[in-house]
Design a protein around this motif. Structure first.
Motif, PDB file in Angstrom:
ATOM      1  N   THR A 342      -0.501   4.638   6.389  1.00  0.00           N
ATOM      2  CA  THR A 342      -0.344   3.246   5.936  1.00  0.00           C
ATOM      3  C   THR A 342      -1.655   2.693   5.383  1.00  0.00           C
ATOM      4  O   THR A 342      -1.651   1.929   4.408  1.00  0.00           O
ATOM      5  CB  THR A 342       0.131   2.353   7.094  1.00  0.00           C
ATOM      6  N   TYR A 345      -1.947   4.021   1.858  1.00  0.00           N
ATOM      7  CA  TYR A 345      -1.093   3.253   0.941  1.00  0.00           C
ATOM      8  C   TYR A 345      -1.727   1.905   0.614  1.00  0.00           C
ATOM      9  O   TYR A 345      -1.756   1.476  -0.551  1.00  0.00           O
ATOM     10  CB  TYR A 345       0.286   3.019   1.567  1.00  0.00           C
ATOM     11  N   ARG A 346      -2.195   1.224   1.606  1.00  0.00           N
ATOM     12  CA  ARG A 346      -2.737  -0.124   1.399  1.00  0.00           C
ATOM     13  C   ARG A 346      -3.951  -0.086   0.486  1.00  0.00           C
ATOM     14  O   ARG A 346      -4.169  -0.988  -0.326  1.00  0.00           O
ATOM     15  CB  ARG A 346      -3.075  -0.759   2.743  1.00  0.00           C
ATOM     16  N   LYS A 347      -4.764   0.944   0.621  1.00  0.00           N
ATOM     17  CA  LYS A 347      -5.918   1.071  -0.262  1.00  0.00           C
ATOM     18  C   LYS A 347      -5.486   1.402  -1.684  1.00  0.00           C
ATOM     19  O   LYS A 347      -6.063   0.895  -2.660  1.00  0.00           O
ATOM     20  CB  LYS A 347      -6.879   2.137   0.279  1.00  0.00           C
ATOM     21  N   THR A 381       5.570   0.026   3.652  1.00  0.00           N
ATOM     22  CA  THR A 381       4.235  -0.555   3.484  1.00  0.00           C
ATOM     23  C   THR A 381       4.216  -1.542   2.328  1.00  0.00           C
ATOM     24  O   THR A 381       3.582  -2.601   2.406  1.00  0.00           O
ATOM     25  CB  THR A 381       3.201   0.562   3.242  1.00  0.00           C
ATOM     26  N   ILE A 384       5.730  -4.822   3.419  1.00  0.00           N
ATOM     27  CA  ILE A 384       4.869  -5.550   4.349  1.00  0.00           C
ATOM     28  C   ILE A 384       3.678  -6.165   3.612  1.00  0.00           C
ATOM     29  O   ILE A 384       3.282  -7.300   3.891  1.00  0.00           O
ATOM     30  CB  ILE A 384       4.367  -4.609   5.458  1.00  0.00           C
ATOM     31  N   CYS A 385       3.123  -5.440   2.651  1.00  0.00           N
ATOM     32  CA  CYS A 385       1.875  -5.871   2.009  1.00  0.00           C
ATOM     33  C   CYS A 385       2.100  -6.808   0.831  1.00  0.00           C
ATOM     34  O   CYS A 385       1.198  -7.577   0.490  1.00  0.00           O
ATOM     35  CB  CYS A 385       1.086  -4.643   1.536  1.00  0.00           C
ATOM     36  N   HIS A 386       3.243  -6.747   0.182  1.00  0.00           N
ATOM     37  CA  HIS A 386       3.505  -7.578  -0.999  1.00  0.00           C
ATOM     38  C   HIS A 386       4.694  -8.483  -0.710  1.00  0.00           C
ATOM     39  O   HIS A 386       5.830  -7.994  -0.554  1.00  0.00           O
ATOM     40  CB  HIS A 386       3.801  -6.717  -2.231  1.00  0.00           C
ATOM     41  N   SER A 387       4.464  -9.785  -0.672  1.00  0.00           N
ATOM     42  CA  SER A 387       5.541 -10.725  -0.368  1.00  0.00           C
ATOM     43  C   SER A 387       6.613 -10.731  -1.451  1.00  0.00           C
ATOM     44  O   SER A 387       7.777 -10.995  -1.178  1.00  0.00           O
ATOM     45  CB  SER A 387       4.976 -12.137  -0.187  1.00  0.00           C
TER      46      SER A 387
END
Length: 1448
Positions: A342, A345-347, A381, A384-387
């Motif tokens: 995760t 992915y976030r990076k 991911t 969760i990370c992008h609304s």
């Protein structure tokens, strides 16, 4: 030379030279000569490796002398000169260049330093210092051209032991040999890749050591990564080094891929790997930190690297089958996925928008075999990370399903299901549950699966193949919410359900035990049935509390799932407990279910018995506790002091002791409440009391003491009143109430308790309680200065719209409501007692002070209630005993309240009060009270209520002077007040309905108020209309229609604000006004006046009201509702009865509509199929003559359209082109599909050009309606496609169509007439329709019209202005037909497209288009300088511009 070192102690060169300089004092020239000789001697007897190491040390740099040999005049240290000299001598002896010799010597030194550190990954402290000294010396040699960088790079790879990463990085950092040079000079690429990967992994492990400084060491990783990226992803521009760079690029690619594989393999084997390995893997992820490459790597290269890496991750090791993904994906949610993955992915997501990531995911899924674990964890991911990812995922799923059913592609189908389930794993706050998605996708006839039988077979085949791998919760979803299937294909569904149930049986899962509100798509294990039943009960109680209705799910379960309902749900609902005094939501739900016979009587009886037993047990426990701890001792002391007060107030000789006793009571009360701290007391000064009318809450610790105080007060009032009248009772009551108000912490509970008693329980109070509370209310109002401001709310009026900062004087208006028979009787009792006591108690006060002290609400309530309940009070001739006040009879409890109220009603003092304006009940206030009555619960029968209304309206308020709240005998004024009041009442009710749409108290009838008031209004208006029509011709001709005047005045008072709240308020007002119009006789809409000897119809006021107001809330922007349209036509026919020639007058109104109110004819065209039978029968009933020409022309026009469309006629009647277009437009929509429109257009022959233009206008309005009111169901894409076909036809015929979008032109032109028939909002959005339509055409064909450029620029300027006014003006997109969707980005896309279109069009327009260049420039103004400049550049007629130069 080695023997020489053995004989002499090894000393420092600097010390030797320094010692010589101290011993010999000589001149500068002699010293220089000696130094040169010494250097020559020493150079023959030194070890070059040690010399390089020693010279670079700080001590070896102390002695500096000027050197004349330097070419640039720099100062060179003596050791450096010595090293150069030694290297030159040695190189000459060996016959090699000095640079090569120094490089070889330095390489051996590096190898020696590495050997001393044990070939560790990172050098130790001492070896790091030695390396630093060596590198410093080599840099000095490099400046004197005595060092070969290339040779040194080659020598590094010839060492016996491999080079360490730390040393390579030190060489790179010091600028001696870059990493690129090192890598390029390694002849064995595979070995180099192995070395790099192994070294980087070891370094990652070292970086996790707590004893090392990770920040500088982490720079090693990012520096190496920067080199890899620079040569793997950046463009190279040196053709000479092309081959070398290709080799280096391949090495960098291999290293990056192998390191990524190391990361992903570690994630896959996380259970086998130890914690240190996972930490080391996570450390490598620092190479994906964007900030580490700022200024070193081009952003595009970085994006390419991240994109490439993401693709590698998603396709890495694709061994899992789809069946494996189905079974395992519940373990791949964001929370359960390995944090390394995760984090990666976030990076990788940092540089991309959500749209780009979805597109990338789509490309990978379409092009490659994928790793489903990585794909699905990436989806989680991303959510969760992008609304904004949720809506994009939904669109992506829709596209997958569309492709799946178009091509019958199982891969797309499977991908959609996997992604949906994965998204649903993140919970409803992130993505809709799987059950909801399945219902939306397949639960209706609009789903992709319902188009053909083949699609249905495809769906059920797919679902059937999933069954062996499905988890139970998904099978439950498919069974409980099955796909929509036409009845003839139902066997397909039943076959699948049987298969799914069989599989559930294998899981030992029963459908019957499923909960009512079970989350079918939850990945959690199913809970036990009794636990699920408890959760269902809690959910049902919550829904009932919010809506006031039994949840539909519960009712359905009681019918279709009786087993679960009776054995699980009802027992969980009827868990024994101590029932609250005021029924809570759970008890209310139980009572509601019992009333509808959904709870077996025996179970309910058992429940009540067990609850009573629980209460008795609790009381026994509390009694035992009281006996041991005596917690209520302060309360007993207070009770004793209150008893002393009761004895004092009945003794006239002890009145002086009352203040002292009340002080004792105050002290004991403080003991019960607890003494306030100074800071709390200071805070209480700013206290504001919050009071909930619907659920008044008394604090638990205050409940008993408040009841004690009120009970004691009521007893005292009755005791003292038995002996003494109010005026002789002294000041005890006033002092007592003021004493209570001094304890501010109890005031909220006190007022809440009064609300419970008066507002909720008033009808059940005894007479003694009513009298006591009435006296308490009088004195509470007397102490109003001691009571903080009160904010009132209720479940009907939440705090967001609550009544704020009320005084206690205003509070009684809210406590005393009159809506049912019981509430009327209580209100009369309470107000009679209050006013009787007040008139006695304060009779001696000055009149002004008296009026200030008395709450007006009590007087007005009594004025409303007494005449309603007592017929005698309406008779002005009724006489009773007017001298005595009824208090004496009230205080002895042996009386009739009606007689007491009538006695008070005729009391002179009371009549004097009614002369004061503040106490007068105006007609508007009376109406508001009467509108709130529920007729079914009224104490009066329908006949009695009608009789009361006639008395109040015609006998009381109509003749009453306006100064006293009446109408001065003016029936029109009375009608105006009724209309105003009804609208005000409805506005308030609609507000409550909006806040609580499911509350049963807001049914349609109750929101509109007492329907009998509407009947009275109709009667009065009809009477007024008859009076007007019987009046003299002079008066009749001058009189204006007052009804529309009232409406316009109210709308004017609201204003034309631009705020959303103001717009919504105005729109609601118009809807309510329309509702009133529809409730009145139709003929009211049409005025009549005399013209000579004839009576003619006059619709001017109604037309004005439509054109200015009603058209802005009309359907599709250009038509009124059916009901309003029919109401007008029925009124027209009815009013024409007064005319000598009704057919002529009706036709004249139709002719007038064409120019004055075209929206009426457009509405007639839309609703004609429903209007025609109604109007024809109405005409026949009223006149029994041939239809009026106006009606007949509409009938013929519809017949012509029907014949034309059915191919019975080849032509269309087009006497009024725009009206023919309206009939054609609405008939085509009602009877045909879009595919046949082209055939219709082809058949329109010559002379119908204006019909086509008007038809284009209506289609454009339809398109705009999809943005203004998407709930009307118009398909945006269909509307724009139809408009495009019409425009194409106009282009082919060479007909100018630009007038549709031009708001300027002759007033009576067809296009201007139609513009007057549409709402302002639709006209405002014309620019959007203009460019949306143009985007479907080639600009070459459109720009030939001379006026095109002017219209295009005008539309573009208006489009920009729309955006500047706010993006909510633009509305939803073509592809997004949901209401309330407003995307600013979409507006920008439209504006950009219009901008580019206009720039191209300017190039293509003929020169005549620039004839009014200055007008075009004025339209652009400062909105778009680029368009302005383009207009100037491409206009060659410079003389058309003003003489003054244009300034940009």
């Amino acid at each position: 030379m080695a023997g020489r070192e053995a004989e002499c102690p090894r000393g420092r060169l600097s010390a030797l030279l320094a010692g010589r300089s101290k011993k010999q004092k000589c001149g500068r020239r002699n010293g220089q000569k000696l130094q040169e000789k010494a250097l020559r001697i020493l150079s023959c007897h030194q070890n070059l490796g040690d010399l390089l190491q020693e010279v670079g040390s700080p001590v070896g740099k102390k002695a500096f002398v000027p050197s004349n040999s330097g070419t640039d005049g720099r100062e060179t240290s003596v050791p450096d000169l010595f090293v150069v000299s030694a290297l030159q001598d040695q190189a000459a002896a060996l016959g090699v260049p000095v640079g090569i010799l120094s490089a070889q010597t330095a390489a051996r030194n590096v190898e020696k330093i590495s050997a001393e550190s044990g070939h560790a990954m990172l050098l130790k402290g001492e070896q790091r210092k030695k390396l630093s000294c060596l590198l410093h010396t080599l840099k000095d040699l490099s400046t004197q051209n005595a060092f070969s960088h290339l040779q040194f790079a080659q020598e590094m790879w010839k060492m016996q032991s491999p080079l360490t990463l730390d040393i390579a990085w030190q060489l790179h950092r010091e600028g001696l040999v870059s990493l690129e040079e090192l890598l390029e000079n390694n002849p064995d690429a595979p070995t180099l890749v192995d070395w790099l990967c192994n070294s980087l992994r070891l370094l990652c492990h070292h970086l996790e050591s707590p004893s090392l400084e990770t920040e500088p060491l982490g720079t090693i990783l990012t520096d190496f990564a920067a080199v890899f990226l620079r040569h793997r992803f950046q463009k190279m521009y040196e053709p000479v080094k092309k081959l070398e760079l290709q080799n280096l690029s391949k090495i960098c690619r291999d290293v990056l891929e192998r390191m990524l594989a190391w990361v992903l393999d570690s994630v896959a084997k996380e259970k086998q790997e130890d914690a240190s390995t996972l930490k080391a893997v996570k450390r490598w992820l620092c190479v994906f930190t964007v900030t580490a490459y700022q200024g070193t790597i081009h952003p595009e290269s970085l994006r390419e690297f991240f994109s490439h890496t993401l693709a590698q991750v998603l396709t890495y090791n694709p061994q899992l089958k789809v069946s494996d993904a189905i079974c395992l994906q519940k373990e791949w949610s964001f929370a359960r996925t390995n944090t390394v993955l995760t984090l990666l992915y976030r990076k990788l997501f940092v540089l991309f928008k959500a749209e780009e990531l979805i597109h990338h995911l789509q490309q990978v899924l379409e092009a490659s075999e994928v790793n489903w674990h990585h794909i699905l964890s990436c989806v989680s991911t991303l959510l969760i990370c992008h609304s904004e990812a949720e809506s994009l995922i939904k669109d992506f799923l829709g596209q997958l399903l569309k492709n799946a059913f178009q091509n019958y592609d199982l891969e797309n189908m499977m991908t959609a299901f996997l992604i949906t389930r994965q998204a649903a794993l993140e919970g409803p706050a992130i993505f809709m549950p799987y059950s909801e998605w399945f219902k939306v996708a397949f639960g209706s006839a609009s789903g992709f699966h319902s188009s053909t039988k083949k699609a249905l077979i495809f769906l059920f085949k797919f679902l059937s193949e999933l069954v062996p791998f499905e988890a139970p919760q998904y099978l439950k979803v498919h069974i409980m919410h099955p796909p929509f299937v036409p009845s003839k294909y139902r066997p397909l569904l039943l076959e699948y359900i049987a298969l799914a149930k069989t599989r559930l049986t294998d899981f030992k899962v029963s459908i019957e035990d499923m909960g009512l509100y079970e989350d079918l798509s939850s990945p959690k294990e199913a809970v036990q049935p009794h636990h699920q039943a408890i959760q269902d009960v809690e959910k049902a109680v919550q829904i009932f509390e919010n809506t006031g209705k039994i949840p539909a799910t519960v009712m359905e379960a009681s019918i279709f799932r009786q087993s679960y309902y009776t054995t699980r749900f009802i027992p969980a609902l009827l868990v024994p407990r101590v029932l609250p005094e005021t029924p809570d939501s759970r008890m209310a739900l139980i009572d509601s279910l019992k009333r509808v016979e959904k709870i077996p009587p025996n179970m309910y009886a058992t429940y009540i018995e067990e609850c009573q037993a629980a209460k008795e047990k609790l009381l026994q426990e509390e009694s035992a506790e009281m006996e041991t701890s005596h917690p209520k001792e302060p309360l007993e002391l207070l009770r004793a002091e209150l008893e002393v007060l009761r004895l004092l107030i009945t003794d006239q000789h002890k009145q002086e002791e009352l203040p002292a006793q009340i002080a004792h009571i105050s002290e004991k009360l403080a003991g019960v409440l607890g003494h306030m701290k100074d800071e709390d007391e200071a805070a209480s000064m700013n206290l504001r009391i919050q009071l909930n009318l619907s659920i008044p809450e008394v604090q638990r610790q205050h409940q008993e003491v408040v009841d004690l105080l009120l009970t004691s007060f009521c007893k005292n009032v009755m005791s003292v009143s038995y002996f003494l009248p109010p005026e002789r009772q002294g000041a005890w009551a006033s002092l007592f109430v003021k004493m209570i108000c001094g304890h501010r912490q109890i005031l909220p509970s006190l007022l809440s308790r009064l609300c419970q008693l008066i507002y909720h329980q008033g009808s059940s109070l005894s007479d003694a309680h009513i009298i006591g509370l009435a006296v308490f209310a009088v004195h509470l109002n007397e102490a109003k200065l001691f009571i903080p401001a009160i904010d009132i709310c209720s479940s009907l009026v939440p705090f967001s719209t609550a009544v704020r900062e009320l005084s206690v004087t205003e509070l009684w208006d809210y406590f005393l409501v009159c809506q049912t028979g019981e509430s009327f009787i209580f209100c009369m009792k309470f107000c009679t007692a209050t006013l009787s006591y007040f008139l006695c108690k304060f009779a001696s006060l000055p009149h002004d002070h008296f009026c200030t002290l008395l709450p007006p609400g009590f007087v007005k309530k009594l004025q409303y209630v007494v005449p309603r309940l007592c017929v005698e009070a309406r008779d002005t001739g009724w006489e009773g005993n007017t001298d005595d006040l009824p208090w004496e009879t009230l205080s002895h409890l042996n009386f009739c309240y009606s007689k007491a109220a009538l006695c008070l009603w005729k009391q002179p003092h009371f009549k004097e009060l009614l002369q004061e304006k503040v106490f007068q009940l105006a007609l508007q206030e009376w109406l508001l009270m009467e509108l709130g009555i529920h007729p079914d619960e009224d104490i009066l029968s329908a006949a009695e209520r009608q009789e009361f209304h006639y008395w109040a309206l015609y006998q009381h308020y109509l003749p009453l002077p306006a100064t006293a709240g009446g109408c001065d005998g003016d029936l029109q004024m009375a009608c105006a007040v009724l209309i105003d009041t009804i609208l005000d009442f409805c506005q308030r009710s609609e507000l409550g309905k909006c806040n609580h749409p499911n509350n049963p108290k807001f049914s349609i009838s109750q929101r509109r108020g007492n329907p009998e008031i509407y009947s009275r209004l109709q009667e009065m208006l009809l009477e007024l209309e008859l009076e007007r029509r019987r009046a003299s011709p002079a008066i009749c001709g001058k009189e204006e229609h007052f009804l529309f005047q009232i409406f316009q005045e109210r709308l004017k008072a609201l204003g034309n604000g631009t705020a959303v709240r103001e717009k919504m308020h105005r729109q609601q007002e118009l809807i309510l006004q329309t509702r009133i119009l529809l409730g009145l006789p139709p003929s009211i809409l049409i005025a009549t006046r005399r013209k000579g000897k004839e009576v003619v119809l006059d619709c001017k006021d109604f037309f004005c009201f439509i054109n200015t107001e009603l058209k802005n809330i009309c359907s599709r922007g250009s038509t009124l509702s059916y009901h309003l349209t029919a109401h007008f036509f029925r009124g027209l026919l009815s009013a024409s009865l007064e005319c000598g020639k009704p057919a002529r007058e009706v036709t004249a109104i139709f002719t007038l509509c064409q120019s004055r109110c075209p929206i009426i004819l457009c509405s007639a065209a839309r609703w004609w199929s429903r209007l025609e039978p109604v109007l024809c029968s109405e005409w026949k009933r009223l006149f029994d003559t041939p239809l009026a020409q106006g009606l007949q022309s509409l009938r013929e026009l519809q017949a012509s359209v029907n014949s034309f469309l059915s191919l019975e006629s080849s032509s269309l009647v087009a006497d009024i082109p725009w009206l023919s277009a309206a009939f054609l437009h609405f008939t085509v929509q009602q009877q045909m599909v879009s595919e046949k429109l082209g055939e219709v257009l082809e058949r329109l022959g010559p002379g119908t050009e204006q019909v086509l233009v008007s038809l284009l206008f209506f289609l454009v309005m339809d398109f705009i309606s999809t943005r203004v009111a998407p709930q009307e169901g118009v398909d945006a894409q269909k509307a724009i496609d139809w408009a495009a076909k019409v425009l194409q036809r106009l282009q082919e015929q060479g007909v100018c169509w630009l007038s549709v979008f031009s708001l300027t032109g002759p007033a009576q032109s067809p296009d201007q007439i139609l513009c007057g028939a549409v709402s302002d909002q639709h006209l405002k959005l014309l620019p959007i329709a203009f460019y949306s339509l143009l985007f479907t055409f080639d600009s070459d064909h459109l720009t030939r019209e001379p006026q095109f450029l002017h219209v295009a620029v005008d539309m573009y300027a208006q489009l920009l202005q729309l955006f500047m006014n706010g993006t909510t003006e633009v509305g939803p997109s073509l592809r997004e037909q949901r209401p309330c969707t407003r995307d600013p980005e979409e507006s920008l896309v439209l504006i950009r497209g219009a901008h580019q279109f206009l720039l191209r069009a300017i190039h293509q327009c003929p020169q005549g288009s620039f004839s009014n260049l200055q007008q075009l420039l004025d339209l652009c103004a400062t909105l778009d300088p680029e368009i302005k400049a383009a207009l100037v550049d491409f206009s060659t007629e410079g003389d058309l511009l003003d003489e003054e130069p244009l300034l940009f």
